[in-house]
Design a protein around this motif. Structure first.
Motif, short mmCIF file in Angstrom:
data_model
loop_
_atom_site.label_atom_id
_atom_site.label_comp_id
_atom_site.label_asym_id
_atom_site.label_seq_id
_atom_site.Cartn_x
_atom_site.Cartn_y
_atom_site.Cartn_z
N ASN A 209 0.83 -1.20 -0.01
CA ASN A 209 0.07 0.06 0.10
C ASN A 209 0.89 1.27 -0.10
O ASN A 209 1.80 1.21 0.77
N LEU B 53 -18.64 4.74 2.17
CA LEU B 53 -18.05 3.50 2.71
C LEU B 53 -16.78 3.06 2.10
O LEU B 53 -15.64 2.76 2.58
N PHE B 54 -16.77 3.09 0.86
CA PHE B 54 -15.63 2.94 -0.16
C PHE B 54 -14.38 3.66 0.21
O PHE B 54 -13.50 3.37 0.59
N GLY C 19 -13.89 5.66 2.96
CA GLY C 19 -13.59 5.47 4.15
C GLY C 19 -12.83 4.10 4.34
O GLY C 19 -11.79 4.19 5.19
N ASN C 20 -13.14 2.93 3.52
CA ASN C 20 -12.51 1.79 3.82
C ASN C 20 -10.87 1.97 3.01
O ASN C 20 -9.97 1.50 3.66
N ILE C 21 -10.93 2.66 2.11
CA ILE C 21 -9.41 2.94 1.42
C ILE C 21 -8.77 3.84 2.34
O ILE C 21 -7.65 3.75 2.57
N ARG C 22 -9.37 5.01 3.15
CA ARG C 22 -8.73 5.74 3.98
C ARG C 22 -8.10 5.10 5.14
O ARG C 22 -7.00 5.14 5.66
N ARG C 23 -9.02 4.33 5.59
CA ARG C 23 -8.56 3.27 6.82
C ARG C 23 -7.33 2.47 6.51
O ARG C 23 -6.53 2.15 7.33
N SER C 24 -7.33 2.20 5.26
CA SER C 24 -6.40 1.13 4.91
C SER C 24 -4.99 1.78 4.77
O SER C 24 -3.82 1.06 4.44
#
Length: 70
Positions: free
Chosen positions: A3, A59-60, A62-67
Protein backbone atom coordinates in the motif's frame (compact mmCIF):
# COMPACT_ATOMS: atom_id res chain seq x y z
CA UNK A 1 1.57 -5.36 -3.67
CA UNK A 2 2.38 -2.79 -0.97
CA UNK A 3 0.00 0.00 0.00
CA UNK A 4 1.33 3.39 -0.98
CA UNK A 5 0.23 6.45 0.98
CA UNK A 6 -1.92 9.02 -0.79
CA UNK A 7 -0.25 12.21 -1.92
CA UNK A 8 -1.48 15.62 -0.78
CA UNK A 9 -3.04 16.20 -4.20
CA UNK A 10 -4.92 12.89 -4.05
CA UNK A 11 -6.26 13.69 -0.58
CA UNK A 12 -7.42 17.11 -1.78
CA UNK A 13 -9.12 15.52 -4.80
CA UNK A 14 -10.95 13.01 -2.60
CA UNK A 15 -12.14 15.80 -0.29
CA UNK A 16 -13.32 17.85 -3.28
CA UNK A 17 -15.20 14.92 -4.83
CA UNK A 18 -16.78 13.97 -1.50
CA UNK A 19 -17.98 17.57 -1.08
CA UNK A 20 -19.40 17.44 -4.62
CA UNK A 21 -21.15 14.13 -3.84
CA UNK A 22 -22.51 15.50 -0.55
CA UNK A 23 -24.03 18.54 -2.28
CA UNK A 24 -25.75 16.35 -4.87
CA UNK A 25 -26.93 13.90 -2.19
CA UNK A 26 -28.44 16.77 -0.21
CA UNK A 27 -30.16 18.05 -3.36
CA UNK A 28 -31.50 14.56 -4.07
CA UNK A 29 -32.82 14.23 -0.52
CA UNK A 30 -34.54 17.62 -0.68
CA UNK A 31 -36.10 16.76 -4.04
CA UNK A 32 -37.28 13.37 -2.83
CA UNK A 33 -38.81 14.88 0.33
CA UNK A 34 -40.61 17.43 -1.86
CA UNK A 35 -41.91 14.64 -4.09
CA UNK A 36 -43.04 12.56 -1.11
CA UNK A 37 -44.86 15.52 0.47
CA UNK A 38 -46.58 16.34 -2.82
CA UNK A 39 -47.86 12.76 -3.09
CA UNK A 40 -45.53 11.33 -5.74
CA UNK A 41 -44.42 7.79 -4.82
CA UNK A 42 -41.32 8.17 -6.99
CA UNK A 43 -39.87 10.30 -4.21
CA UNK A 44 -39.31 7.17 -2.13
CA UNK A 45 -37.38 5.55 -4.97
CA UNK A 46 -35.24 8.65 -5.40
CA UNK A 47 -34.61 8.81 -1.65
CA UNK A 48 -33.50 5.17 -1.44
CA UNK A 49 -31.29 5.46 -4.53
CA UNK A 50 -29.66 8.67 -3.30
CA UNK A 51 -28.93 7.25 0.14
CA UNK A 52 -27.63 3.93 -1.22
CA UNK A 53 -25.31 5.52 -3.77
CA UNK A 54 -23.97 8.12 -1.34
CA UNK A 55 -23.58 5.55 1.43
CA UNK A 56 -21.72 3.11 -0.82
CA UNK A 57 -19.35 5.83 -2.01
CA UNK A 58 -18.76 7.03 1.53
CA UNK A 59 -18.04 3.48 2.76
CA UNK A 60 -15.68 2.86 -0.18
CA UNK A 61 -13.64 6.01 0.44
CA UNK A 62 -13.64 5.42 4.20
CA UNK A 63 -12.40 1.87 3.73
CA UNK A 64 -9.55 3.05 1.50
CA UNK A 65 -8.65 5.80 4.01
CA UNK A 66 -8.51 3.34 6.91
CA UNK A 67 -6.18 1.02 4.97
CA UNK A 68 -3.66 3.80 4.30
CA UNK A 69 -0.55 3.86 6.48
CA UNK A 70 -0.35 6.72 8.97
Amino acid sequence: MPNVEWSVEQRAAVKRWMLFATVFAAAGIFLSVFLIVSGNSGGWVLLVLTLCIFGAGNLFVGNIRRSQPK
